[in-house]
Write an enzyme that holds these catalytic residues in place. Structure first.
Site, mmCIF file in Angstrom:
data_model
loop_
_atom_site.group_PDB
_atom_site.id
_atom_site.type_symbol
_atom_site.label_atom_id
_atom_site.label_comp_id
_atom_site.label_asym_id
_atom_site.label_seq_id
_atom_site.Cartn_x
_atom_site.Cartn_y
_atom_site.Cartn_z
ATOM 1 N N SER A 165 6.740 9.032 1.799
ATOM 2 C CA SER A 165 7.838 9.108 0.875
ATOM 3 C C SER A 165 7.439 9.222 -0.596
ATOM 4 O O SER A 165 8.273 9.597 -1.425
ATOM 5 C CB SER A 165 8.739 7.895 1.055
ATOM 6 O OG SER A 165 8.040 6.711 0.715
ATOM 7 N N SER A 224 3.156 6.250 3.412
ATOM 8 C CA SER A 224 3.865 6.916 2.312
ATOM 9 C C SER A 224 3.052 7.137 1.049
ATOM 10 O O SER A 224 3.498 7.848 0.151
ATOM 11 C CB SER A 224 5.126 6.130 1.947
ATOM 12 O OG SER A 224 6.143 6.392 2.882
ATOM 13 N N LYS A 281 6.711 5.458 -8.967
ATOM 14 C CA LYS A 281 7.716 5.770 -7.942
ATOM 15 C C LYS A 281 9.015 5.020 -8.225
ATOM 16 O O LYS A 281 8.982 3.850 -8.624
ATOM 17 C CB LYS A 281 7.164 5.346 -6.576
ATOM 18 C CG LYS A 281 8.005 5.768 -5.381
ATOM 19 C CD LYS A 281 7.299 5.348 -4.080
ATOM 20 C CE LYS A 281 8.039 5.826 -2.856
ATOM 21 N NZ LYS A 281 7.356 5.396 -1.598
#
Lengths: 487, 95
Positions: free
Chosen positions: A156, A180, A81
């Site tokens: 997210s 997330s 990420k």
């Protein structure tokens, strides 16, 4: 050798095949990158794909193999990420304000991955500063769900989830501040685990809400998930909130079964639960019961309802403080067309931050401002104590708490962008574990309207091993996690 | 609790974020909806409950005070939009 490797395989099988000399990490890396570029036109899951760097790394790892170096993730491509710093490559956190930022050091998790022989193949898209539940708030535009390109992948960590679900990579890294990792894992039909607060280092991770967030693994099977957690967990002098406790070999002993496991379900969560979701959850509970677990669906957890307001007050307050550092003077975007100091600063932040980040900074600033501090921020921290004590009480009698991961399956792109409260509601089941710091895992538990959904299992602090064992049993007794989207 | 455009302007000033006029309406509406929902926490009695700032209750984590290497100044300044003589350069602060 082109296209001869089966990319649907779990990482642990690639590791075995590379060790047996069936193919090498360079071949696996090349084929993975080629495939990723094809998928990107549909998914938009990456902010940066590291073609050259990945090849260089694959060569290095191949040499380490020749020297018989033992590597837990030797030669395995992984997506990280874009919240985690990777030295010398853009780390944007999905924000325009960091579009041109090049870290000068590695995050601890990146360091550990590379020491274990993993090949970081790309930086995945995410909601800006990890603030969002749909991955629509990235400056690179929305990520698409591989099961339905018109739907969100969740957020997210939406990019990390979508690329694993599409089998672009077997492994990815996400961060979880309020769900997330778990929510996008559920929306994409894969596994995701939020470790105990302090189990994994946050050094070099772009900070959003420091007392809530953890870095964690995402994978399409439990063995890979466990292996990845083993590699990234552990104490770090650079992060004083990490726990100095030995890291178990999570990937071993996964087949211990769940005989005698005591499962609790907070009774208030059934109120208003989607009927299909309830049916899916019951099917999973039957699997657990069949395998010797005891299920109590009627426990008191009065503070569950206060988790959403408490979370959003704490998270936005911490965010308003953490994001005060973006002034455009030392790094990042700078509105240099404004020559006066305050104008330059205010415009740097006004132009550099997106819609949702502004919402949250302003909400947090308000909650911390004179006259409202006790009413909102302090109150939320007191509620946090009540939530934590409800968990502690439950875990005196039960081993785990089970809920759906999300109230529904993935929603359509655009549906909730301008309805923040509705967007926040999609975190209803996942927020409490962040508030209390407990580990929690999402496992695929079926489909609603042809879109995957997940079951959440929350455990006692540092009992990730048990969560993985339960997930492994669920995986072996069902076939949902082996379904692959048709891209 | 509803927030007016003036409230939003005040908070944005505290947070040092420039907002366009068209953003004000949306933000005052969005934040009012959230705060209204958050009001329900006032009904929960928290008298005598201590706040929890951090979940694992670690405090005063100490380490040995030893000399270690730091980053070279060129590397530190690598991402700076403007720098001069080893310092960050920003607009004039004092008139």
């Amino acid at each position: 050798m082109t296209n001869s490797i089966n990319l649907l395989k779990p990482a642990y099988q690639h590791i075995a095949n590379i060790l047996d000399g069936k193919y090498d990490s360079e071949a696996l890396t090349s084929q993975t990158i080629k495939n990723l570029h094809l998928q990107e036109s549909k998914l938009n899951a990456y902010i940066t794909i590291l073609d050259d760097y990945a090849h260089q790394r694959a060569e290095i790892v191949q040499k380490q193999f020749q020297q018989k170096t033992k590597l837990l993730l030797g030669g395995i491509p992984i997506a990280v990420k874009d919240m985690l710093a990777l030295k010398n490559f853009p780390t944007t956190a999905g924000s325009k304000i960091l579009e041109n930022f090049i870290p000068t050091f590695n995050s601890t998790v990146v360091e550990k991955l590379e020491n274990a022989g993993a090949i970081i193949i790309g930086k995945t898209s995410c909601d800006e500063f990890a603030m969002g539940s749909s991955n629509e708030f990235s400056f690179k535009g929305p990520v698409h769900n591989p099961w339905d390109l018109d739907s969100v992948p969740g957020g997210s960590s939406g990019g990390s989830a979508a690329t694993v679900a599409a089998r672009g990579v077997s492994l990815s890294i996400g961060t979880d501040t309020g769900g997330s990792i778990r929510q996008p894992a559920a929306f994409n039909g894969i596994f995701g685990l939020k470790p105990t607060y302090g189990r994994v280092s946050r050094f070099g991770v772009v900070a959003f809400a420091s007392s809530l967030e953890q870095v964690g693994p995402m994978a399409h099977n439990v063995h890979d998930l466990a292996l990845l957690l083993r590699v990234i967990a552990g104490h770090d002098e650079q992060d004083s909130t990490t726990l100095n406790i030995e890291v178990p070999e999570y990937d071993k002993f996964l087949d211990q079964g769940i005989e005698g496991l005591k499962i609790a379900i907070p009774k208030n969560i059934y109120k208003g639960m989607n009927a299909d979701m309830k049916k899916n959850m019951q099917t999973s509970l039957e699997i657990f019961k069949r395998n010797g677990a005891i299920v109590d669906e009627d426990i008191d957890f009065p503070s569950w309802e206060s988790a959403l307001p408490a979370y959003y007050l704490i998270a936005t307050s911490e965010a308003s403080t953490n994001l005060a550092r973006y002034d455009g003077f030392r790094y990042g975007y700078n509105a240099s067309e404004y020559k006066e100091l305050w104008k330059q600063l205010e415009n740097t932040r006004g132009i550099g931050f997106g819609q949702e980040v502004k919402r949250r900074i302003l909400l947090g600033t308000y909650a911390l401002s004179a006259g409202y501090h006790d009413q909102y921020y302090k109150k939320a921290l007191r509620l946090r104590t009540l939530i934590k004590s409800d968990f502690d009480n439950a875990f005196k009698k039960y081993d785990v708490i089970v809920t759906p991961t999300t109230p529904s399956s993935a929603f359509k792109i655009g549906e909730r962008v301008s309805k923040p409260l509705e967007m926040y509601m999609s975190d209803y089941y996942t927020l409490p574990a962040n508030i209390a710091g407990n580990p929690a895992i999402s496992v695929p538990c079926g489909f609603i309207n042809n879109l995957p959904v997940g079951l959440q299992i929350i455990g006692r602090n540092l009992e990730e091993q048990r969560l993985l064992q339960i997930a492994a049993l669920h995986e072996s007794e069902s076939s949902w996690s082996r379904e692959v989207p048709n891209l | 609790m509803t927030l007016s455009n003036e409230d939003i302007k005040y908070v944005a000033k505290l947070a040092r974020i420039h907002l366009d006029d068209n953003e004000l309406d949306d933000l005052s509406n969005d934040l009012s909806v959230c705060l209204e929902y958050f009001e329900k926490i006032n009904a929960i009695n928290t008298d005598g409950v201590a706040p929890t700032f951090q979940p694992n209750h670690l405090s005063n984590v100490m380490r040995e005070d030893v000399v270690s290497e730091t980053m070279d100044i060129e590397i530190v300044l690598k991402n700076a939009p403007e720098h001069i003589d080893g310092f960050f350069r920003i607009p004039k602060v004092i008139e």
